[in-house]
Write an enzyme that holds these catalytic residues in place. Structure first.
Site, PDB file in Angstrom:
ATOM      1  N   TYR A 119      10.942   2.931   0.660  1.00  0.00           N
ATOM      2  CA  TYR A 119      10.361   1.593   0.545  1.00  0.00           C
ATOM      3  C   TYR A 119       9.252   1.602  -0.506  1.00  0.00           C
ATOM      4  O   TYR A 119       9.194   0.733  -1.387  1.00  0.00           O
ATOM      5  CB  TYR A 119       9.824   1.172   1.915  1.00  0.00           C
ATOM      6  CG  TYR A 119       9.005  -0.088   1.945  1.00  0.00           C
ATOM      7  CD1 TYR A 119       9.608  -1.339   1.997  1.00  0.00           C
ATOM      8  CD2 TYR A 119       7.612  -0.034   1.955  1.00  0.00           C
ATOM      9  CE1 TYR A 119       8.854  -2.496   2.040  1.00  0.00           C
ATOM     10  CE2 TYR A 119       6.847  -1.182   2.000  1.00  0.00           C
ATOM     11  CZ  TYR A 119       7.474  -2.409   2.049  1.00  0.00           C
ATOM     12  OH  TYR A 119       6.706  -3.556   2.085  1.00  0.00           O
TER      13      TYR A 119
ATOM     14  N   ASN B 228       0.829  -1.207   0.000  1.00  0.00           N
ATOM     15  CA  ASN B 228       0.000   0.000   0.000  1.00  0.00           C
ATOM     16  C   ASN B 228       0.863   1.255   0.000  1.00  0.00           C
ATOM     17  O   ASN B 228       0.412   2.319  -0.424  1.00  0.00           O
ATOM     18  CB  ASN B 228      -0.952  -0.014   1.196  1.00  0.00           C
ATOM     19  CG  ASN B 228      -0.269   0.150   2.542  1.00  0.00           C
ATOM     20  OD1 ASN B 228      -0.199   1.241   3.097  1.00  0.00           O
ATOM     21  ND2 ASN B 228       0.245  -0.933   3.104  1.00  0.00           N
TER      22      ASN B 228
END
Length: 290
Positions: free
Chosen positions: A161, A137
């Site tokens: 990330y 997500n």
């Protein structure tokens, strides 16, 4: 700083897999990278329970080697010889390996993008046609909350990330178009035994639904590159689950069952404004280079 993909003890997560029905659509030979991690342990056991033959790859040894009918390889997904040996003879790759926390930009790209490229190149050499990839997500973490978040929203990472996950998704798209490798990017929400925050009531992915998701990703008959949201069937969810349904992913669990046990916290409202929750807050950033 850790992402919300980790959490919970493997033994507890494995016990939840009993809700899955026995049997399988037909056993496949599957490589699972990151197979000793929290998600990898659950997924490997779930695939094996469904009759698939699993090979594990990780930097550390597994808790239960009996899960891996095709054996275990201790090594790095960055090492070309290790990856070549791991991919040889399988029919699908479930790529879960990677640092689950925020790091510098170079380290994040190495962990998530370079490993994915190593695996894809080996898959081309060995004629392996399918990959299920653990995206996140956080690839769209800076996106504002909406009634239903589509999978085709542009990449808006909230961390390095997340940047690496966006880049890895780009690799999957390239190798689908150029080499015909069918792939599913699974944008995982909050993988936990049970939701632990107000945000997780929307983003929770149960262990049992994680196995259902991976099974759908490696067995779908839809060719090409696809994205789904790795979220359970949460009453408070605001993610478009229809693309997952079209690939065969039908989540069964609902975080609402735990709502009474989730305490209110001062930061809940701020965390709920964007997809990435706490990682999208202004103070969550860091320099690109150490």
């Amino acid at each position: 700083m850790r992402t919300d993909r980790a959490g919970g003890s493997p033994s507890r997560e494995l016990s939840i897999l009993g809700v899955l029905s026995a049997g399988t659509v037909g056993g496949m030979r599957i490589l699972v990278t990151g197979a000793a991690g929290n998600i990898g342990t659950v997924v490997s056991a779930g695939l094996a329970e469904q009759g698939h033959l699993v090979r594990g790859l990780d930097l550390r040894e597994p808790a239960d080697a009996s899960t891996f009918a095709l054996g275990w390889i201790t090594g790095s997904a960055l090492d070309p010889e290790t990856v070549d040996r791991a991919v040889d003879g399988v029919e699908a790759v479930v790529h879960l390996a990677g640092n689950p926390g925020e790091a510098s930009l170079p380290d994040s790209l190495e962990s998530h993008v370079h490993t994915t490229a190593r695996l894809l190149d080996a898959m081309v050499r060995h004629g392996v046609p399918r990959m299920a990839y653990a995206s996140s997500n956080h690839a769209v973490g800076m996106t504002e909350r909406t009634d239903s978040l589509p999978v085709d929203v542009r990449g808006r990472p909230d961390t390095f990330y997340g940047v690496a996950k966006v880049a890895a998704e780009g690799l999957l798209s390239l190798y689908a178009d150029r080499h015909g490798i069918n792939s599913v990017a699974m944008r995982i929400g909050s993988f936990l035994p049970e939701p632990a925050s107000t945000r997780a009531l929307a983003t929770w992915l149960s262990p049992a639904d994680t196995v259902r998701m991976v099974l759908a990703a490696v067995t779908t008959d839809r060719p090409g590159y696809h994205v789904l949201y790795g979220i359970s069937a949460n009453s408070d969810g605001w993610w478009d689950l229809q693309p997952g349904h079209e690939l065969g992913y039908s989540p069964q669990d609902d975080a609402a069952a735990f709502a009474g046990a989730v305490p209110d916290r001062p930061g809940d409202a701020a965390e709920g404004e964007r997809v990435g929750g706490p990682f999208a807050l202004p103070d969550a950033g860091r320099p690109a280079f150490d």
